[in-house]
Design an enzyme around this catalytic site. Structure first.
Site, PDB file in Angstrom:
ATOM      1  N   GLN A   1       0.679  -1.225  -0.030  1.00  0.00           N
ATOM      2  CA  GLN A   1      -0.003   0.051  -0.066  1.00  0.00           C
ATOM      3  C   GLN A   1       1.022   1.307   0.067  1.00  0.00           C
ATOM      4  OE1 GLN A   1      -3.237   0.610   3.025  1.00  0.00           O
ATOM      5  NE2 GLN A   1      -1.577   2.032   3.689  1.00  0.00           N
TER       6      GLN A   1
ATOM      7  N   TYR B   1       0.655   4.731   0.655  1.00  0.00           N
ATOM      8  CA  TYR B   1      -0.283   5.781   1.111  1.00  0.00           C
ATOM      9  C   TYR B   1       0.802   6.891   1.899  1.00  0.00           C
ATOM     10  CZ  TYR B   1      -4.965   3.287   0.506  1.00  0.00           C
ATOM     11  OH  TYR B   1      -6.011   2.889  -0.078  1.00  0.00           O
ATOM     12  N   SER B   2       1.114   6.606   3.064  1.00  0.00           N
ATOM     13  CA  SER B   2       1.971   7.454   3.954  1.00  0.00           C
ATOM     14  C   SER B   2       3.054   8.039   3.103  1.00  0.00           C
ATOM     15  CB  SER B   2       2.273   6.661   5.219  1.00  0.00           C
ATOM     16  OG  SER B   2       1.229   6.258   6.027  1.00  0.00           O
TER      17      SER B   2
ATOM     18  N   GLU C   1      -9.341  -1.905   6.790  1.00  0.00           N
ATOM     19  CA  GLU C   1      -7.987  -2.330   7.468  1.00  0.00           C
ATOM     20  C   GLU C   1      -8.107  -2.137   8.902  1.00  0.00           C
ATOM     21  OE1 GLU C   1      -3.368  -0.820   7.369  1.00  0.00           O
ATOM     22  OE2 GLU C   1      -4.823   0.832   7.247  1.00  0.00           O
TER      23      GLU C   1
END
Lengths: 362, 414
Positions: free
Chosen positions: B141, B143-144, B259
């Protein structure tokens, strides 16, 4: 599968809540607890009896409502939320459960019939069974009781007291009998009453099955603990609601204080800890109604854990109110003290947790 | 209140129990995949007498029996059954109590697949879902970013559409399993002039594309659980987008809920409590069992009360999913906060129970339970922070649950 209160339970609970909101606002509670308005206390008690709170756990064939402990717990939440200055857990929960499990058939018939018509009303003293303090002691022989016990609950409208000795033997004493001395105890929580009682060769009617079995004492104690925990749920919810409301109105630094994370997080922490307590208390009440093998353990966990969470809530909700929270003016301390008393009614957390450990063979 | 699932589920429970007996002690041979998978392999490590199957074979066995991907259509590689929360719960509970390895988790399965089912094109569903379910296509993932943590929507990794391709430049961080992954689902700023939430797109990036550099980030458990991922002119086809341009924030939010729900399993917490009690019965101080020490015993029962409350609350949340009209809004919102904090506390208490023995790590002599208490104690500190920190959870509870006002925006933000 359905986990939660039923529509009927919520309806009954809302009725009690609304009755208290309409008839017993904080000012009325204050007057009652100052002893200045006993007529109102009588009226309120009668009003709740008209709603049926005395009959929840009495079988239908004896004129009761034949409902279960989850129902009683739902109602208890409303009593805690509305800081009802009235008896409940003693006469209307512990007494009928003790009779259900401890009385002979003929005792049951007579006592339930009289209780459903409110002809008899029982204060309850179980301290000797779960933890005598100050060297108190009761001894029962030949249907007579002698000795001293502390913290007898809910004697407000009582015609009798139901007493349990350290062996789990339970009996009823009429308050008209000779050889009884009653001493008022003043606790922080003025919405409920506690008495010290001294007996000397006072006649007592023992519930038949409790001569040979502790089942009635255990079941009555578990029921009382679950319902006391439910009272703390209601009182804690009232404190959270007040804190959140106040934080949305009170302004400092040109902002409502509820927009500060320090305040928001206190409210979130209170809510996040209290929500699972509802689930735990209802689950414990359901286990009790189902006579599940874990019902004693569940009752102990519900009582001790809810006591700890409620204590935290009573502190943080007061802090959210700042200096006003500390005043008598706002009256927040009535809920704070109610939670403080509930924590120790029918066993302080450490005592109850030790029982929980034993109940699972640890 | 009615806690019976009903007679129709008794046969199903028996069927699952039979399966668990058949596969008792099964060993999964390759442990690639999400960190949650490596955690479950630790808590299941005490049996070693069972059959050995590969991760992919195990996934296929579970799907064939309907114990995984139950409600995902057959054409995409799932079992093709109805959505049945109770059956899912029975499967999870029986697997946990019989210590059968659960299906592989991880971000592809828990987050990407539900997103594609809801918002993906038919072509994307055909191409990606089946290999993901089989454990053959691992996803990470993206994202951050270093400057976009709790304030995720301020992310700056840039995507430009040039000659029918997305060209991506920037950096991601906290990327679990990037080193094992074939694919990444990634949030990229594609509309630099739009407001911050409306300028993001959700792109699917093959990890072997030139210009991607992965640097492992070793965490406090001394595992490289995370990575930093750098993008330099990474070029992917225009069609590798889920939803439209600028809709990436909405697409991502559809899966963040998945999540949070998957981070806290009450069955696993209850199992750990039982393991804690076993440990207290075995460990001794001056020859006396820890369980007989009133100070430790009192603390144990405090924890048991919290675990029971958490488990009961999960039942209430489940009930609200099954019974329309039952409102448990706040009870559902608190699960991530309470579940991760509680597990961290429980693991930490067992370390206290063992005292100095509890500090042993990395295969030391006299180590207990393979060091899993220390590992999980630290791992759950990661989960308290990841997936929306405890503080962000408290913001959500107070703002969405209690209706408290949001923090006023700074001038720069408005």
């Amino acid at each position: 599968m359905y986990f939660g209160l039923s529509e009927d339970q919520i309806f009954f609970q809302d009725n009690v809540k609304k009755f208290l909101e309409d008839n017993a606002p904080l000012d009325a509670v204050k007057k009652i607890t100052e002893g200045a308005d006993l007529a109102t206390k009588d009226e309120l008690h009668q009003g709740l009896i008209n709603l049926g709170i005395n009959n929840i756990l009495i079988p239908e064939e004896n004129g009761g409502l034949g409902l279960d402990l989850l129902f009683a717990s739902a109602v208890s939440q409303s009593l805690g939320e509305g800081i009802a200055a009235l008896p409940f857990v003693g006469p209307y929960v512990i007494a009928p459960i003790a009779i259900k499990y401890g009385a002979s058939d003929s005792q049951k018939e007579k006592l339930f019939n009289e209780m459903s018509q409110n002809l008899i009303n029982c204060g309850v003293g179980f301290s000797e069974y779960f933890g005598s303090r100050d060297s108190s002691d009761l001894s029962i022989s030949n249907n007579k009781i002698t000795g001293r016990t502390l913290f007898v609950l809910d004697v407000d409208f009582a015609s009798h007291v139901m007493l349990c000795d350290k062996k789990g033997q339970i009996g009823l004493v009429s308050l008209k009998s000779k050889g009884i001395e009653i001493i008022d105890l003043t606790t922080v929580d003025k919405t409920r009453t506690y008495k010290e009682m001294i007996f000397k060769d006072t006649p007592i009617e023992i519930l038949d099955k409790t001569k040979t079995s502790t089942e009635a004492a255990e079941m009555a104690l578990s029921a009382g603990r679950i319902v006391a925990a439910a009272d703390s749920l209601g009182a804690s919810q009232a404190m959270i609601n007040k804190a959140v409301e106040y934080s949305k109105e009170r302004k400092q630094f040109n902002r409502v204080i509820g927009s500060f994370q320090a305040v928001k997080h206190m409210c979130a922490e209170m809510t996040a800890e209290l929500e699972p307590c509802y689930s735990l208390v209802w689950h414990a009440a359901h286990s009790f109604d189902d006579s599940h093998e874990d019902s004693k353990l569940m009752a102990c966990l519900a009582k001790s854990h809810t006591s700890d969470v409620s204590k935290m809530v009573s502190k943080k909700a007061t802090e959210v109110h700042g200096g006003m929270g500390f005043t008598d003016l706002l009256g927040l301390h009535f809920w704070f003290k109610r939670i403080g008393l509930n924590r120790h009614i029918l066993g302080s957390p450490e005592i109850v947790r030790e029982e929980a450990a034993k109940a699972q063979g640890l | 209140m009615n806690l019976n699932y009903g007679p129709e589920y008794e046969d199903f429970t028996k069927e699952v129990q039979k399966f668990c007996k058949e596969y008792s002690g099964v060993i999964i041979t390759n442990k690639k995949g999400g960190a949650l998978t490596s955690l479950s392999s630790i808590t299941n490590s005490d049996k070693s007498d069972g059959a050995k199957v590969s991760r992919s074979e195990w996934q296929k066995i579970l799907i064939k029996n309907g114990y995984f991907a139950r409600s995902i259509p057959k054409e995409y590689g799932g079992f093709g059954g109805d959505i049945d929360i109770i059956k899912n719960r029975i499967i999870a509970a029986e697997f946990a109590s019989n210590r059968i390895p659960p299906p592989m988790g991880g971000q592809g399965i828990d987050m990407l697949v539900p997103t594609l089912l809801e918002l993906g094109t038919e072509e994307q569903k055909q191409k990606y879902i089946k290999p993901t379910l089989y454990g053959e296509m691992i996803w990470c993932q993206g994202y951050s970013e270093p400057n976009a943590g709790s304030d995720l929507a301020s992310l700056q990794t840039k995507g430009e559409l040039i000659d029918g391709n997305w060209v991506i430049n920037g950096q991601k961080i906290w990327t679990s399993t990037a080193q094992y992954s074939q694919m990444m689902f990634c949030l990229v700023r594609t509309e630099p002039d739009a407001p911050k939430h409306a300028g993001i797109s959700y792109l699917l990036i093959p990890m072997d594309t030139p210009g991607i550099e992965i640097r492992p980030l070793v965490d406090m458990t001394l595992n490289a659980g995370f990575n930093e991922v750098f993008f330099t002119d990474v070029t992917i086809p225009e069609g590798n987008i889920v939803g439209k341009r600028g809709e990436g924030w909405t697409v991502a939010n559809a899966t963040l809920g998945h999540e949070r729900g998957s981070l806290t399993d009450p069955n696993a917490t209850m199992n750990r409590l039982h393991m804690l009690i076993d440990r207290m019965k075995e460990e001794t101080i001056n020859g006396k069992k820890v369980i007989e020490n009133p100070a430790y015993r009192d603390k144990l029962i405090q924890l048991q009360g919290k675990v029971m409350a958490f488990q009961s609350n999960s039942l209430r949340v489940l009930s609200a999913k099954l019974n329309k009209g039952q409102d448990v809004k706040i009870a559902g919102m608190i699960q991530k906060l309470i579940g991760t904090e509680l597990r961290h506390e429980l693991e930490g208490f067992c370390i206290d129970v063992m005292g100095e023995l509890g500090t042993l790590f990395e295969g030391s002599p006299n180590i207990r339970d393979g060091g899993s208490w220390q590992f999980t104690y630290m791992y759950y500190l990661g989960l308290i922070i990841g997936g929306g920190t405890s503080q962000i959870q408290k913001n959500i509870i107070s703002e969405r649950g209690l209706g408290m006002p949001r923090e006023p925006k700074t001038q720069q933000e408005t």
